[in-house]
Structures are given as C-alpha cells and as structure tokens.
Design a protein around this motif. Structure first.
Motif, short mmCIF file in Angstrom:
data_model
loop_
_atom_site.label_atom_id
_atom_site.label_comp_id
_atom_site.label_asym_id
_atom_site.label_seq_id
_atom_site.Cartn_x
_atom_site.Cartn_y
_atom_site.Cartn_z
N THR A 40 13.65 172.62 36.12
CA THR A 40 13.73 173.12 34.74
C THR A 40 13.15 172.12 33.75
O THR A 40 12.74 172.51 32.66
CB THR A 40 15.18 173.42 34.35
OG1 THR A 40 15.98 172.25 34.55
CG2 THR A 40 15.76 174.55 35.18
N ILE A 41 13.12 170.85 34.12
CA ILE A 41 12.52 169.82 33.27
C ILE A 41 11.11 169.57 33.78
O ILE A 41 10.91 169.15 34.91
CB ILE A 41 13.35 168.52 33.30
CG1 ILE A 41 14.78 168.79 32.84
CG2 ILE A 41 12.69 167.46 32.42
CD1 ILE A 41 15.71 167.60 32.96
N GLY A 61 6.40 172.68 26.77
CA GLY A 61 7.84 172.81 26.98
C GLY A 61 8.54 171.50 27.20
O GLY A 61 7.92 170.42 27.24
N LEU A 62 9.85 171.58 27.36
CA LEU A 62 10.68 170.40 27.52
C LEU A 62 10.36 169.70 28.83
O LEU A 62 10.36 170.32 29.89
CB LEU A 62 12.15 170.79 27.44
CG LEU A 62 13.15 169.64 27.26
CD1 LEU A 62 14.31 170.08 26.38
CD2 LEU A 62 13.68 169.17 28.60
N SER A 63 10.11 168.40 28.76
CA SER A 63 9.62 167.68 29.93
C SER A 63 10.23 166.29 30.02
O SER A 63 11.01 165.87 29.16
CB SER A 63 8.09 167.56 29.87
OG SER A 63 7.71 166.66 28.83
N LEU A 64 9.81 165.57 31.04
CA LEU A 64 10.24 164.18 31.19
C LEU A 64 9.72 163.32 30.04
O LEU A 64 10.27 162.25 29.78
CB LEU A 64 9.77 163.62 32.53
CG LEU A 64 10.48 164.17 33.78
CD1 LEU A 64 9.85 163.60 35.04
CD2 LEU A 64 11.97 163.87 33.74
N ASP A 65 8.70 163.79 29.33
CA ASP A 65 8.27 163.10 28.11
C ASP A 65 9.44 163.01 27.14
O ASP A 65 9.67 161.98 26.51
CB ASP A 65 7.13 163.86 27.42
CG ASP A 65 5.82 163.79 28.19
OD1 ASP A 65 5.78 163.15 29.26
OD2 ASP A 65 4.84 164.41 27.73
N LEU A 75 21.11 162.62 29.29
CA LEU A 75 20.40 163.70 28.61
C LEU A 75 19.97 164.78 29.60
O LEU A 75 20.16 165.98 29.34
CB LEU A 75 19.17 163.14 27.88
CG LEU A 75 18.31 164.15 27.13
CD1 LEU A 75 19.09 164.79 25.99
CD2 LEU A 75 17.03 163.49 26.62
N ALA A 76 19.43 164.38 30.74
CA ALA A 76 18.97 165.35 31.74
C ALA A 76 20.13 166.17 32.29
O ALA A 76 20.02 167.40 32.44
CB ALA A 76 18.25 164.63 32.87
#
Length: 299
Positions: A135-136, A251-255, A71-72
């Motif tokens: 970015t993540i 925002g989009l994160s490691l979560d 995914l990353a």
C-alpha cells in the motif's frame, strides 16, 4: 563543581512548554507541482488490524528512523505497542538485537525481532496479516528532496538538538542520564563528530562540561535569524512538494515516510512559519499515521 543541564531547563517556562504556537502561513508559490494539490486525493486507509499478539516497536520519540516505522504502521492502520526507551538504556536494545540501536520491531506471534527501519516497513507492507500489501509505494529517488534535506542539516542540528533535551518532556529524556547521554554523543555545529565524541588521537573527545555549556549556550541564543533562514527553506520545500497528501506525484510512498519523519522535529522549534500546503501535509500525515507533532511543546 560539575555543570548541570538544569541551566538549560531553567530557560523554559511552563507557559512556553505547553502552549501551542500560532501557525502563520505564507503565500503558496504556484508551480507545476504545487498546482496539483486540488487534484491529489487523500490516501484511503484500510480497516483496523488488531492481532492477538500486538507488534511492538522500541523507539526514541525524536528519532526520525523510529518515526518512519511508527508512521508506516499508522498508515496501514496496524495497532501496535510503542515502547519508548531511555536514551541511556543500553541493556534493552542489546538484549533484543545485540547492540544499542533503534528502532527495533518485535513480532511476538513469529518470535521475530529485527532492526532497520526500511526493512521493518517492507516486512509489514508485504505481509497480508497486516492488511492489503504494497500500500506504500516505493521511493522515487527524487534528488531535489535529498538536496533540500542536505541543505538544512546543519541548521536543524542547531535548532532541534538543544530543544529535544531542553523540553524535559520527551520520554527518552525524562531523566538527566538520558539527556546527558544524548548530549555526549550528538555534536553541535560547527563541531564534527570525531572532535565531539573522540578519535584515535583524542579517544575521550570533548570534555562533558564543555558539551553541556555549548548546549546551554545554544538554547539561550536568540534563534530569530536561524528561524528566519528555516522559514525561507520551508518555502523552497513547499514549492517541490506535490500535494498536501503526499510529496511525490503518484501517491503516498516511502518518500513521505522518510520526508515527514524528518520534518516532524521542526515542529519543536517555536516561531516557524509553515507554508499552507506544507503545514497541511504535516497535519494530514500526523493524523493518518497517528504520530503527534511537537507544536504544543515548541521552544
């Protein structure tokens, strides 16, 4: 005569295996978090990154830790090679990192091979060769999501584990040895790992024939009550997911990398009713990360 897992496979018809289920959405509960969906903006993906020597990820398709890395890499738009290992393949990972683990990341241009999903993601997201760095966003440490994941752990083992092997379609389970390797090492509730795999008092663990029988019975059991329970838990999760683009405010994160990777396997369960926002979240990140869902093979 040894019990064969064919008894489980026989329960699955071709129609069931290849027909995508109809998604029945439930009403969305309005909360401070869920109200933010309209305000949240989608993650803007960078330009396609294609190295001369493509990075390689060695994975199992069902493994959420492997899905994290896939995914990353997809979010960062990094072209890579995915090598699916058979579940009983010990030689490949051992030759790469000295033991049977997944995921494994290989970067040929640096002669680098490493494991541990979050370490791999950190390496890629801090290397300018793979686009804009960081970015993540970091994990927020949300306890509510962790508590939700813990609350469905037993339920998901009951529903997902038999279906992983029963489809006969996941690459790591294409052969009987791979399916049996998974069954041998992955207990079904109410059994705990020491009772299933063995301990000092019982090194051999549970008899393999009994394990096969329990998996077959789990697959044959009417899942209606378990699916109903799961549907209710998904409504709870929908209420604490920030938007259809990312689960935590900011925002989009490691979560998201962790949560989505775990939720993906739910799509292998037929009859699940996804709340609208949560279903959009699953579809959006699937497209962004270029990691398909299991709807078309749901059982």
């Amino acid at each position: 005569m040894k019990l064969s897992f064919v008894s489980v496979l026989a329960l699955v018809t071709a129609t069931q295996a290849f027909t995508a289920p109809h998604h029945q959405h439930v009403a969305q509960t309005a909360t401070a978090l869920s109200m933010s969906t309209a305000e949240a903006t989608a993650f803007v993906q960078g330009e396609r990154i294609i190295r001369d020597d493509l990075p390689v990820v060695y994975v199992y398709d069902h493994c959420p830790f492997c899905v994290r890395v896939r995914l990353a890499l997809g979010i960062k738009n990094v072209k890579h090679t995915v090598e699916f290992m058979a579940n009983d393949d010990i030689n490949t990972p051992t030759a790469l990192v000295g033991k049977k683990i997944a995921p494994i990341f290989a970067l040929p241009e640096d002669d680098l091979v490493m494991g541990e999903s979050m370490d791999i993601i950190k390496l890629v997201d801090t290397d300018p060769r793979f686009g804009e760095i960081n970015t993540i966003k970091p994990a927020t440490g949300r306890d509510d999501i962790k508590k939700w994941q813990k609350s469905v752990q037993t339920l998901l083992r009951v529903l997902q584990r038999p279906r992983y092997v029963a489809t006969g379609l996941l690459p790591e389970f294409q052969q009987l040895d791979g399916r049996h390797a998974f069954i041998k090492n992955h207990q079904l509730p109410p059994y705990e790992k020491p009772e299933w795999k063995g301990n000092d008092e019982n090194p051999e663990g549970m008899d393999m024939d009994l394990k096969l029988k329990l998996y077959a019975e789990a697959m044959a059991k009417d899942p209606a009550s378990s699916v109903e329970e799961l549907n209710a838990k998904l409504v709870e999760l929908d209420d604490i997911v920030f938007s259809e683009h990312y689960c935590s405010e900011g925002g989009l994160s490691l979560d998201d990398v962790d949560l989505w990777a775990r939720l993906r396997s739910i799509t292998i369960v037929k009859g699940v009713e996804w709340p609208t926002k949560l279903r959009n979240y699953m579809d959006n990140l699937s497209a962004l990360g270029d990691v398909p869902l299991y709807d078309a093979m749901a059982l």
